[in-house]
Scaffold this motif. Sequence first.
Motif, short mmCIF file in Angstrom:
data_model
loop_
_atom_site.label_atom_id
_atom_site.label_comp_id
_atom_site.label_asym_id
_atom_site.label_seq_id
_atom_site.Cartn_x
_atom_site.Cartn_y
_atom_site.Cartn_z
N ASP A 1 1.04 -1.25 0.22
CA ASP A 1 0.12 -0.15 -0.01
C ASP A 1 0.84 1.25 0.12
O ASP A 1 1.64 1.78 0.95
CB ASP A 1 -0.67 -0.34 1.19
N VAL A 2 1.11 2.12 -0.71
CA VAL A 2 1.40 3.36 -1.16
C VAL A 2 1.12 4.57 -0.71
O VAL A 2 -0.02 4.36 -2.11
CB VAL A 2 2.08 3.42 -2.12
N THR A 3 0.89 4.92 0.49
CA THR A 3 -0.06 6.29 0.44
C THR A 3 0.89 7.51 0.65
O THR A 3 1.76 7.30 1.39
CB THR A 3 -0.47 6.32 1.22
N ALA A 4 1.16 9.02 0.13
CA ALA A 4 1.42 10.75 -0.37
C ALA A 4 0.13 11.17 0.10
O ALA A 4 -0.83 11.60 -0.74
CB ALA A 4 2.65 9.69 -1.18
N ASP A 5 0.24 11.87 1.12
CA ASP A 5 -0.60 13.28 1.40
C ASP A 5 0.67 13.87 0.35
O ASP A 5 1.55 14.08 0.44
CB ASP A 5 -0.97 12.94 3.37
N PRO A 6 -0.56 15.22 0.92
CA PRO A 6 -0.30 16.38 0.13
C PRO A 6 1.18 16.46 0.30
O PRO A 6 2.25 17.14 -0.36
CB PRO A 6 -0.99 17.27 0.38
N VAL A 7 1.79 16.74 1.55
CA VAL A 7 3.20 16.72 2.15
C VAL A 7 4.11 15.95 1.39
O VAL A 7 5.61 16.75 0.76
CB VAL A 7 3.06 17.66 3.78
#
Lengths: 160, 504
Positions: free
Chosen positions: B103-109
């Motif tokens: 699972d690869v997640t990238a929040d805006p920051v």
Amino acid sequence: MDLRPPRNRADRRAVTWWTVQGLIGAAVAAVAVGVPYVLFTDRPLWLAAVAAGFVAALLALALVWPRAYYRLSRWEVTDEAVYTCSGWLFRSWRIAPMSRIQTVDTVRGPLQRLFGLSDVTVTTASSAGAIKIEGLDHALAAGLAERLTEITQRTPGDAT
Amino acid sequence: MSDEWLRLHRRTFLASAVMSMALVVPLVTVLTKVLLDQEVALRLVVAADAGATVLIIIGVVIYDVLRWRATTYRITGERVELRSGIMVREHRSIPRDRVRTVDVTADPVRRVLGLAVVKVGTGERAGDDKAELTLDPVGRADADRLRRTLLHRSPEPDGTPQADATIAELRWAWIRYAPLTVWAFVGGAVLVGVAHRALDIIGVELFSLDALGDLWDRLSVIPGWLLIVLLPAADLLVGTVGAVALFVESWWHYRLDREPSGTLRLRRGLLTTRSLTLTERRLRGVELSRPLLLRWGGGARVKAVATGLSKNDKETERADTLTPPVPLAEALRVAQEISPGEHPALRAHPKAARARRMRWAGFAVVMLAVATAALDAVFAWVPWWAWAVPAAAVPAAAYFAADAYRGLGHGLTGRHLVTRSGTAVRRTVALDRTGIIGWHFRQSVFQRRAGLATLVATTAAGHGSYTVHDAAEAAAVDLADLAVPGLVAPFRASGDRDGFVTPG
């Protein structure tokens, strides 16, 4: 239901074990009800009758329930599956194929040890609950657990 | 892949400094408010705020540096290993063939800084979060490399396609299903409630502000009946806008692919991007989920029945959700792509199941009436029209009972056991017959009298068990017997019938 009852019952001593357990519970309840009655009330007769009725009901339950439970709970282990059935108001039959069993545990509480009894718990990869066989003779339970473990280890894969 | 120990990305310090603002802003606001109330000079207030800000940022960054120094990971031929923990050192090691999901997640920051958080899931049930390795964060390129390395399988010999095959892609027409959730109806009210609480903490009373007071004065000019129409309308508007915004944020660039390595890959997200990859070998079926409002609107969602997807996910969408709300036909198509099988004709359940549901509905209405009567007797303030509630409940309860009965159904195909039930959320689950790892039959004393029984198939995937509610007694046993041949037959009272019976 078109399901035959499993072949075996719990050990006869389990009835004594469950009865003793129920009597201990009833005794604890009697003390929990009796002490406040003596200390904190004006000791009215009607309250004594209610309390006595409550304790008597628990006593009756402790004597009747283990016998009924013994008659209704059955289990069976074949080469292919573990099969149990229990309950009367809510009847329940569980079947787990041998090839999907992950762990087999035996559990003995202090009271159980006194009576030489064990519970056997059979777990599969599902989170939806294990199969429990209650109140077996300890030697029988240990042998059963050993046999189950041996059979399940012969099956390749992670049983999911 | 190399066996050396690797570190997380250094830019995490920058990311945590930025994200410490989430701590700084509320604290500084409260601090300012408190100091101003004490009538401290403005210069001192500004100085105190600046000091607090610097202290918090330094604290957060120091913690992150310590965490970074303590954390290393490596991927060997056989295992994925992670060492972590500032005070309590931890060394976790997962066999690579146990890896089910990445699972690869990238929040805006993190996105702006070119970072991503990688979670490696195993599908083990031992412990809640221990079944997952989290790498927070690694560089974007590293994240993609990890994803490919960990889930790479050599293509199947039976001619699996070599290029990514797209199963579904976002169509903007689907956005019409976005408002079909409960949140669209209560969202506005919830928003006002949350804003009120938040402002209350820093000492601002939302409803006593002059502006709002003015607004209230003007509103009171409007006749009451119009307000009763306008307020829910405003609530609905805010809720709908919110639901649509959430849809856009969650499902922007949505795309579901089947990769040649035997994995499904789901990508989505506007601000926070998310990519979930799961091995198809871990799929145990597929679920069609239709919450009431979405069902009335003709929509559905598709969920995976897979081992190794985390249960208590705090994301806006659960990890097992494979599609946004889509038209039913599209949902069926995606389900078919993911877990191919014949389309089963579901068998309806006996009329006794309908009678049971009607009795439950009747019981609920009676309880409602009893509660109203009790209030009436005890408090004597219940107006006569309060009795409209139990009265209106009669047709509603009857409708839902009939709807619940219509929802019941089960079927068996070459590959799947199919079961359908539910009113608030109608779920149709197609469970792989090979994924069934046990049976549990249940029968209450009432079911026994009505000749019904409930059959539960246990499985390692998804919810852990899937239920066929209130089937005919004989049909439940036949279904279990046919779905997993040979397992139930030895325990049937009527003897081994060698599968001659058909489900009834």
